[in-house]
Design a protein around this motif. Structure first.
Motif, PDB file in Angstrom:
ATOM      1  N   VAL A  16       2.525  -1.473 -18.736  1.00  0.00           N
ATOM      2  CA  VAL A  16       2.645  -0.378 -17.766  1.00  0.00           C
ATOM      3  C   VAL A  16       4.120  -0.066 -17.565  1.00  0.00           C
ATOM      4  CG1 VAL A  16       0.520  -0.939 -16.505  1.00  0.00           C
ATOM      5  CG2 VAL A  16       2.690  -1.952 -15.790  1.00  0.00           C
ATOM      6  N   GLU A  17       4.379   1.120 -17.046  1.00  0.00           N
ATOM      7  CA  GLU A  17       5.744   1.501 -16.701  1.00  0.00           C
ATOM      8  C   GLU A  17       6.097   0.957 -15.321  1.00  0.00           C
ATOM      9  OE1 GLU A  17       8.415   5.542 -15.838  1.00  0.00           O
ATOM     10  OE2 GLU A  17       6.364   5.690 -16.587  1.00  0.00           O
ATOM     11  N   LYS A  18       7.315   0.495 -15.157  1.00  0.00           N
ATOM     12  CA  LYS A  18       7.756  -0.010 -13.865  1.00  0.00           C
ATOM     13  C   LYS A  18       7.748   1.112 -12.826  1.00  0.00           C
ATOM     14  CE  LYS A  18      12.686   0.830 -14.640  1.00  0.00           C
ATOM     15  NZ  LYS A  18      14.040   0.238 -14.700  1.00  0.00           N
ATOM     16  N   ILE A  19       7.478   0.753 -11.605  1.00  0.00           N
ATOM     17  CA  ILE A  19       7.498   1.688 -10.470  1.00  0.00           C
ATOM     18  C   ILE A  19       6.693   2.951 -10.802  1.00  0.00           C
ATOM     19  CG2 ILE A  19       8.945   2.686  -8.662  1.00  0.00           C
ATOM     20  CD1 ILE A  19      11.299   1.159  -9.740  1.00  0.00           C
ATOM     21  N   SER A  20       5.475   2.768 -11.245  1.00  0.00           N
ATOM     22  CA  SER A  20       4.608   3.887 -11.591  1.00  0.00           C
ATOM     23  C   SER A  20       3.252   3.707 -10.924  1.00  0.00           C
ATOM     24  CB  SER A  20       4.418   3.979 -13.106  1.00  0.00           C
ATOM     25  OG  SER A  20       3.675   2.868 -13.578  1.00  0.00           O
ATOM     26  N   ILE A  21       2.488   4.798 -10.878  1.00  0.00           N
ATOM     27  CA  ILE A  21       1.149   4.699 -10.308  1.00  0.00           C
ATOM     28  C   ILE A  21       0.272   3.789 -11.144  1.00  0.00           C
ATOM     29  CG2 ILE A  21       0.289   6.738 -11.539  1.00  0.00           C
ATOM     30  CD1 ILE A  21      -1.346   7.372  -8.999  1.00  0.00           C
TER      31      ILE A  21
ATOM     32  N   VAL B  74      -1.693   0.584  -9.374  1.00  0.00           N
ATOM     33  CA  VAL B  74      -3.141   0.410  -9.297  1.00  0.00           C
ATOM     34  C   VAL B  74      -3.599  -0.820 -10.076  1.00  0.00           C
ATOM     35  CG1 VAL B  74      -3.578   2.843  -8.899  1.00  0.00           C
ATOM     36  CG2 VAL B  74      -3.590   1.980 -11.240  1.00  0.00           C
ATOM     37  N   LEU B  75      -2.951  -1.099 -11.222  1.00  0.00           N
ATOM     38  CA  LEU B  75      -3.379  -2.248 -12.027  1.00  0.00           C
ATOM     39  C   LEU B  75      -3.009  -3.564 -11.363  1.00  0.00           C
ATOM     40  CD1 LEU B  75      -4.783  -3.136 -14.581  1.00  0.00           C
ATOM     41  CD2 LEU B  75      -2.588  -3.029 -15.780  1.00  0.00           C
ATOM     42  N   LEU B  76      -1.806  -3.646 -10.814  1.00  0.00           N
ATOM     43  CA  LEU B  76      -1.383  -4.887 -10.155  1.00  0.00           C
ATOM     44  C   LEU B  76      -2.206  -5.173  -8.905  1.00  0.00           C
ATOM     45  CD1 LEU B  76       2.482  -4.510 -10.521  1.00  0.00           C
ATOM     46  CD2 LEU B  76       1.056  -6.259 -11.612  1.00  0.00           C
ATOM     47  N   GLY B  77      -2.707  -4.127  -8.259  1.00  0.00           N
ATOM     48  CA  GLY B  77      -3.478  -4.334  -7.035  1.00  0.00           C
ATOM     49  C   GLY B  77      -4.977  -4.405  -7.236  1.00  0.00           C
ATOM     50  N   GLU B  78      -5.445  -4.127  -8.452  1.00  0.00           N
ATOM     51  CA  GLU B  78      -6.885  -4.080  -8.705  1.00  0.00           C
ATOM     52  C   GLU B  78      -7.544  -5.453  -8.501  1.00  0.00           C
ATOM     53  OE1 GLU B  78     -10.468  -2.049  -9.927  1.00  0.00           O
ATOM     54  OE2 GLU B  78      -8.534  -1.456  -9.085  1.00  0.00           O
ATOM     55  N   GLU B  79      -8.662  -5.447  -7.794  1.00  0.00           N
ATOM     56  CA  GLU B  79      -9.455  -6.660  -7.538  1.00  0.00           C
ATOM     57  C   GLU B  79      -8.578  -7.799  -7.019  1.00  0.00           C
ATOM     58  OE1 GLU B  79     -12.223  -7.774 -10.619  1.00  0.00           O
ATOM     59  OE2 GLU B  79     -12.288  -5.712 -11.381  1.00  0.00           O
ATOM     60  N   ASN B  80      -7.796  -7.466  -6.015  1.00  0.00           N
ATOM     61  CA  ASN B  80      -6.925  -8.450  -5.356  1.00  0.00           C
ATOM     62  C   ASN B  80      -5.972  -9.156  -6.317  1.00  0.00           C
ATOM     63  OD1 ASN B  80      -8.046  -8.037  -2.729  1.00  0.00           O
ATOM     64  ND2 ASN B  80      -9.828  -9.247  -3.360  1.00  0.00           N
ATOM     65  N   GLY B  81      -5.455  -8.405  -7.272  1.00  0.00           N
ATOM     66  CA  GLY B  81      -4.457  -8.957  -8.179  1.00  0.00           C
ATOM     67  C   GLY B  81      -5.012  -9.722  -9.359  1.00  0.00           C
ATOM     68  N   ARG B  82      -6.244  -9.475  -9.722  1.00  0.00           N
ATOM     69  CA  ARG B  82      -6.882 -10.218 -10.818  1.00  0.00           C
ATOM     70  C   ARG B  82      -6.116 -10.091 -12.133  1.00  0.00           C
ATOM     71  NH1 ARG B  82     -12.923  -8.947 -13.371  1.00  0.00           N
ATOM     72  NH2 ARG B  82     -12.818 -10.506 -15.048  1.00  0.00           N
ATOM     73  N   TYR B  83      -5.470  -8.937 -12.362  1.00  0.00           N
ATOM     74  CA  TYR B  83      -4.849  -8.682 -13.667  1.00  0.00           C
ATOM     75  C   TYR B  83      -3.326  -8.860 -13.663  1.00  0.00           C
ATOM     76  CZ  TYR B  83      -9.433  -6.596 -14.239  1.00  0.00           C
ATOM     77  OH  TYR B  83     -10.793  -6.395 -14.270  1.00  0.00           O
ATOM     78  N   ARG B  84      -2.790  -9.402 -12.597  1.00  0.00           N
ATOM     79  CA  ARG B  84      -1.332  -9.509 -12.484  1.00  0.00           C
ATOM     80  C   ARG B  84      -0.707 -10.313 -13.618  1.00  0.00           C
ATOM     81  NH1 ARG B  84      -0.582 -10.472  -5.935  1.00  0.00           N
ATOM     82  NH2 ARG B  84      -1.193  -8.337  -5.326  1.00  0.00           N
ATOM     83  N   ASP B  85      -1.338 -11.408 -14.010  1.00  0.00           N
ATOM     84  CA  ASP B  85      -0.783 -12.238 -15.082  1.00  0.00           C
ATOM     85  C   ASP B  85      -0.900 -11.566 -16.449  1.00  0.00           C
ATOM     86  OD1 ASP B  85      -0.166 -14.184 -13.230  1.00  0.00           O
ATOM     87  OD2 ASP B  85      -1.987 -15.360 -13.579  1.00  0.00           O
ATOM     88  N   ASP B  86      -1.724 -10.542 -16.544  1.00  0.00           N
ATOM     89  CA  ASP B  86      -1.913  -9.839 -17.824  1.00  0.00           C
ATOM     90  C   ASP B  86      -0.930  -8.683 -18.003  1.00  0.00           C
ATOM     91  OD1 ASP B  86      -4.174 -11.485 -18.146  1.00  0.00           O
ATOM     92  OD2 ASP B  86      -5.458 -10.020 -17.125  1.00  0.00           O
ATOM     93  N   VAL B  87      -0.294  -8.257 -16.922  1.00  0.00           N
ATOM     94  CA  VAL B  87       0.540  -7.059 -16.946  1.00  0.00           C
ATOM     95  C   VAL B  87       1.918  -7.353 -17.529  1.00  0.00           C
ATOM     96  CG1 VAL B  87       1.680  -5.320 -15.520  1.00  0.00           C
ATOM     97  CG2 VAL B  87      -0.655  -6.019 -15.006  1.00  0.00           C
TER      98      VAL B  87
END
Length: 280
Positions: free
Chosen positions: A161-166, A170-183
């Protein structure tokens, strides 16, 4: 901090004393623009596929501005600028007032969101002539992810993803941060997409125009719409902005824009950059 403030104060004083030394004021009145024969156009300096300053100003918005100028019988000069902290800053600096460092405003600014809230917050400008609707999409490497059943299919995969972007928000916050380690964070969406092409990522969440312009129907990848709770599904609309006190200029630009659509030239401009136009 005090030294910095003193330097800025000195610079402002220099600008005030030298008058036109550091600034070329925009001729926002249509008659004056026609007399000069040149339309000054503000474009973002790093916003592919719409505009890019490095290596000469290029992009969709640049081509559209050139076509508008031609329809109006005018040459076009570009004023590339870095995005400010907010759209309000960009409109102030590039449309109705000018930057305190001495550049701007231009006669017209490209790629301004046609948004009622933004219009209400900026009564000094007119936002009009919507010409494209963009939206967020997910593109994946089919070999890495053969089956796709929604965002859950991306769990455990590397997603750019692009930094400081929509997209990042949305991805970092999805499902209470479920995908944060994948980003994986990149300076731009285009850079993330180039990494996807090189096989270093499994997917990218970016704007549809970015995806189309970089991948160009590459069969190795598939683009999908993904619903996020905090993401507006209708996307966002890009238009033009001029100073509120210049309705004649706005009318002339609107007429020229309509002509570009009627002739099919807008479709051809976007197609040259690999992007399918979505007329608002």
């Amino acid at each position: 901090m005090l030294v910095s403030l003193k330097r800025r104060t000195a610079l402002l004083a220099l600008i005030a004393c030298t008058g036109t030394l550091l600034t070329l004021p925009a001729r926002a009145d249509l008659d004056k623009i026609r007399t000069l024969g040149t339309l000054s156009v503000a474009v973002y300096d790093d916003y592919l596929p719409y505009s890019k300053k490095a290596g000469g100003i290029t992009g969709i918005d640049v081509d559209v501005a050139q076509a508008l100028g031609k329809k109006m019988g005018l040459k076009v000069s570009f004023l590339p600028f870095p995005a400010g902290e907010s759209l309000d800053d960009d409109l102030r600096n590039m449309v109705w007032k000018g930057h305190y460092l001495g550049y701007g405003p231009a006669d017209v600014m490209m790629h301004v969101p046609v948004d009622p809230l933004l219009m209400n917050q900026n009564p000094q400008v007119s936002i009009f002539a919507p010409y494209h609707t963009d939206s967020v999409r997910l593109v994946r490497n089919i070999a890495a992810i053969p089956q796709f059943d929604g965002i859950a299919s991306m769990a455990g995969k590397k997603i750019g993803v692009e930094k400081i972007s929509i997209s990042a928000m949305v991805l970092l916050g999805e499902e209470n941060g479920r995908y944060r380690d994948d980003v994986r964070i990149f300076p731009t969406g285009v850079e993330a997409l180039e990494k996807l092409k090189a096989g270093e990522l499994d997917g990218v969440l970016a704007s549809r125009s970015e995806i189309e312009s970089v991948l160009r129907d590459d069969p190795r990848f598939e683009m999908r719409e993904v619903a996020f709770q905090r993401l507006p599904r209708k996307g966002w609309i890009a238009g033009l902005a001029v100073k509120k006190t210049n309705p004649e200029l706005a009318s002339a630009l609107k007429e020229a824009m309509e002509s570009l659509f009627e002739s099919g030239e807008m479709l051809r401009i976007f197609a040259r950059h690999g992007v399918q136009i979505v007329k608002p």
